[in-house]
Design a protein around this motif. Structure first.
Motif, PDB file in Angstrom:
ATOM      1  N   THR A  96      39.749  -2.117  42.691  1.00  0.00           N
ATOM      2  CA  THR A  96      38.753  -2.160  43.766  1.00  0.00           C
ATOM      3  C   THR A  96      37.471  -1.439  43.354  1.00  0.00           C
ATOM      4  O   THR A  96      36.364  -1.940  43.564  1.00  0.00           O
ATOM      5  CB  THR A  96      39.343  -1.519  45.048  1.00  0.00           C
ATOM      6  N   ALA A  97      37.628  -0.272  42.744  1.00  0.00           N
ATOM      7  CA  ALA A  97      36.456   0.523  42.349  1.00  0.00           C
ATOM      8  C   ALA A  97      35.661  -0.190  41.253  1.00  0.00           C
ATOM      9  O   ALA A  97      34.428  -0.218  41.288  1.00  0.00           O
ATOM     10  CB  ALA A  97      36.898   1.910  41.881  1.00  0.00           C
ATOM     11  N   CYS A  98      36.356  -0.772  40.286  1.00  0.00           N
ATOM     12  CA  CYS A  98      35.657  -1.453  39.181  1.00  0.00           C
ATOM     13  C   CYS A  98      34.980  -2.728  39.673  1.00  0.00           C
ATOM     14  O   CYS A  98      33.883  -3.072  39.222  1.00  0.00           O
ATOM     15  CB  CYS A  98      36.623  -1.775  38.038  1.00  0.00           C
ATOM     16  N   THR A  99      35.619  -3.441  40.600  1.00  0.00           N
ATOM     17  CA  THR A  99      35.014  -4.645  41.176  1.00  0.00           C
ATOM     18  C   THR A  99      33.710  -4.279  41.864  1.00  0.00           C
ATOM     19  O   THR A  99      32.680  -4.941  41.706  1.00  0.00           O
ATOM     20  CB  THR A  99      35.986  -5.303  42.189  1.00  0.00           C
ATOM     21  N   GLU A 100      33.750  -3.188  42.632  1.00  0.00           N
ATOM     22  CA  GLU A 100      32.562  -2.714  43.329  1.00  0.00           C
ATOM     23  C   GLU A 100      31.472  -2.300  42.335  1.00  0.00           C
ATOM     24  O   GLU A 100      30.318  -2.719  42.434  1.00  0.00           O
ATOM     25  CB  GLU A 100      32.960  -1.529  44.237  1.00  0.00           C
ATOM     26  N   ALA A 101      31.860  -1.492  41.350  1.00  0.00           N
ATOM     27  CA  ALA A 101      30.874  -0.938  40.410  1.00  0.00           C
ATOM     28  C   ALA A 101      30.221  -2.026  39.561  1.00  0.00           C
ATOM     29  O   ALA A 101      29.077  -1.868  39.129  1.00  0.00           O
ATOM     30  CB  ALA A 101      31.539   0.111  39.512  1.00  0.00           C
ATOM     31  N   ALA A 102      30.949  -3.122  39.337  1.00  0.00           N
ATOM     32  CA  ALA A 102      30.392  -4.208  38.527  1.00  0.00           C
ATOM     33  C   ALA A 102      29.177  -4.827  39.206  1.00  0.00           C
ATOM     34  O   ALA A 102      28.367  -5.494  38.558  1.00  0.00           O
ATOM     35  CB  ALA A 102      31.466  -5.271  38.254  1.00  0.00           C
ATOM     36  N   THR A 103      29.015  -4.598  40.530  1.00  0.00           N
ATOM     37  CA  THR A 103      27.856  -5.147  41.243  1.00  0.00           C
ATOM     38  C   THR A 103      26.672  -4.173  41.239  1.00  0.00           C
ATOM     39  O   THR A 103      25.600  -4.506  41.716  1.00  0.00           O
ATOM     40  CB  THR A 103      28.201  -5.451  42.724  1.00  0.00           C
ATOM     41  N   TRP A 104      26.891  -2.951  40.738  1.00  0.00           N
ATOM     42  CA  TRP A 104      25.815  -1.949  40.744  1.00  0.00           C
ATOM     43  C   TRP A 104      24.906  -2.123  39.535  1.00  0.00           C
ATOM     44  O   TRP A 104      25.326  -2.630  38.492  1.00  0.00           O
ATOM     45  CB  TRP A 104      26.384  -0.525  40.692  1.00  0.00           C
ATOM     46  N   PRO A 105      23.647  -1.637  39.675  1.00  0.00           N
ATOM     47  CA  PRO A 105      22.767  -1.712  38.510  1.00  0.00           C
ATOM     48  C   PRO A 105      23.291  -0.828  37.374  1.00  0.00           C
ATOM     49  O   PRO A 105      23.771   0.286  37.613  1.00  0.00           O
ATOM     50  CB  PRO A 105      21.429  -1.204  39.040  1.00  0.00           C
ATOM     51  N   ASN A 106      23.201  -1.352  36.173  1.00  0.00           N
ATOM     52  CA  ASN A 106      23.522  -0.593  34.971  1.00  0.00           C
ATOM     53  C   ASN A 106      22.474   0.516  34.856  1.00  0.00           C
ATOM     54  O   ASN A 106      21.308   0.247  35.123  1.00  0.00           O
ATOM     55  CB  ASN A 106      23.437  -1.563  33.779  1.00  0.00           C
ATOM     56  N   PRO A 107      22.757   1.729  34.485  1.00  0.00           N
ATOM     57  CA  PRO A 107      24.025   2.259  33.989  1.00  0.00           C
ATOM     58  C   PRO A 107      24.798   3.110  35.003  1.00  0.00           C
ATOM     59  O   PRO A 107      25.472   4.046  34.597  1.00  0.00           O
ATOM     60  CB  PRO A 107      23.537   3.128  32.843  1.00  0.00           C
ATOM     61  N   LEU A 108      24.708   2.816  36.300  1.00  0.00           N
ATOM     62  CA  LEU A 108      25.452   3.607  37.276  1.00  0.00           C
ATOM     63  C   LEU A 108      26.943   3.569  36.949  1.00  0.00           C
ATOM     64  O   LEU A 108      27.497   2.512  36.663  1.00  0.00           O
ATOM     65  CB  LEU A 108      25.228   3.068  38.691  1.00  0.00           C
TER      66      LEU A 108
END
Ligand code: C2E
Ligand code: CA
Ligand code: CA
Ligand code: CA
Length: 275
Positions: A96-108
């Motif tokens: 769940t966390a990685c799915t969410e983070a994949a939508t954030w701008p790099n390099p967050l």
């Protein structure tokens, strides 16, 4: 799980005047909570101490039970471990966390807490590799947080797992640093990338305080070992000012942002923007 869990559990337990039957019901509901979709994640920002820019977020697990209400993770995670569901639950958190983070701008980055049980089961690195492939999140944007208490029980097994995770390109942070009884030995024995200082050292942080001396020593240690130091539990501007002056790298705490549903942070589009 933190050292204060047994106390919390006792308090929670007695306040509920829980009988054996209540306890079995609690465990039964916890066992079903994953398939009933009762878990969620909240996210707490981690900021650069110098510029105030967002570095990333820590994912924190929540159980909102229709019957038992919102149960704190310090309570239910220990029980989830005891009844054997922490493996699947931990994998759900990671996915769940990685799915969410994949939508954030790099390099967050996304920081995820991992339970001792997950480390000892031995297939954690493979699980993480699968999840990274599934979600498309770059490995360098994931950080695993572990507490030292878990590493001591089966050190060889833990070392092997941590090495495999590191080989994927994922960073490993030692959480609650300073609260254990062998922090320095642990630091030498395991391949950590980052130090997270326990919030107990921040509470009475003041000019000339013992906590300040300890924080300064840990920051010196981090510099010597070339490991960035994150200080958590920052609640006041005074604490933040002192930490910044001492050369702390990153900060986390209620002052900078409470753990919240990620929608609260949708204004973050520019990772270099300041708060
Ligand atoms: P932790 O990893 O040390 O997480 C930090 C805790 O401090 C969080 O409590 C957070 O809400 C709280 N906190 C953050 N800033 C402040 C502050 O300024 N002041 C104060 N007083 N507290 C602050 P939370 O969310 O209740 O989590 C408690 C613990 O439960 C975590 O401690 C972690 O050990 C465990 N946990 C939470 N989520 C997970 C998870 O997904 N997996 C595993 N294995 N453990 C988790
Ligand atoms: Ca943590
Ligand atoms: Ca911590
Ligand atoms: Ca690294």
């Amino acid at each position: 799980v933190k050292s204060d869990s047994p106390n919390n559990f006792a308090r929670y337990d007695s306040s509920m005047e829980r009988t054996g039957q209540d306890r079995r019901k609690f465990e039964h509901d916890l066992r079903l909570a994953l398939q009933r979709d009762e878990f969620s994640l909240v996210y707490q920002p981690i900021l650069c101490a110098h510029h105030g820019a967002f570095k990333g977020f820590e994912a924190l697990l929540r159980w909102n039970s229709p019957l038992h209400g919102p149960v704190p993770p310090d309570i239910f995670i220990g029980i989830a471990e005891a009844i054997g569901i922490m493996g699947p639950l931990g994998a759900w958190v990671l996915r769940t966390a990685c799915t969410e983070a994949a939508t954030w701008p790099n390099p967050l980055k996304i920081a995820v807490n991992v339970s001792p049980i997950q480390i000892q089961q031995g297939n954690l690195a493979a699980t993480i590799a699968d999840i990274l492939a599934e979600t498309g999140l770059a490995p360098g944007r994931l950080e695993i947080e572990v507490t030292e208490s878990m590493l001591i029980r089966h050190p060889e097994r833990a070392l092997e797992t941590l090495r495999q995770i590191k080989a994927l390109g994922v960073d490993i942070a030692i959480d609650d640093f300073g609260t254990g009884y062998s922090s320095l030995a642990t630091l030498r024995a395991f391949p950590f990338d980052k130090l997270k200082v326990d919030r107990s050292f921040v509470r009475d942080l003041d000019e000339g305080s013992e906590s300040l001396a300890i924080i300064n020593a840990i920051l010196g240690l981090g510099r010597g070992l070339r490991m960035p130091v994150v200080v958590e539990g920052v609640e006041t501007q005074t604490q933040a000012d002192i930490l910044r002056r001492c050369g702390c790298d990153e900060m986390q705490g209620y002052l900078l942002g409470r753990p919240s549903a990620i929608e609260r942070f949708t204004t973050i589009t520019n990772p270099n923007g300041t708060l």
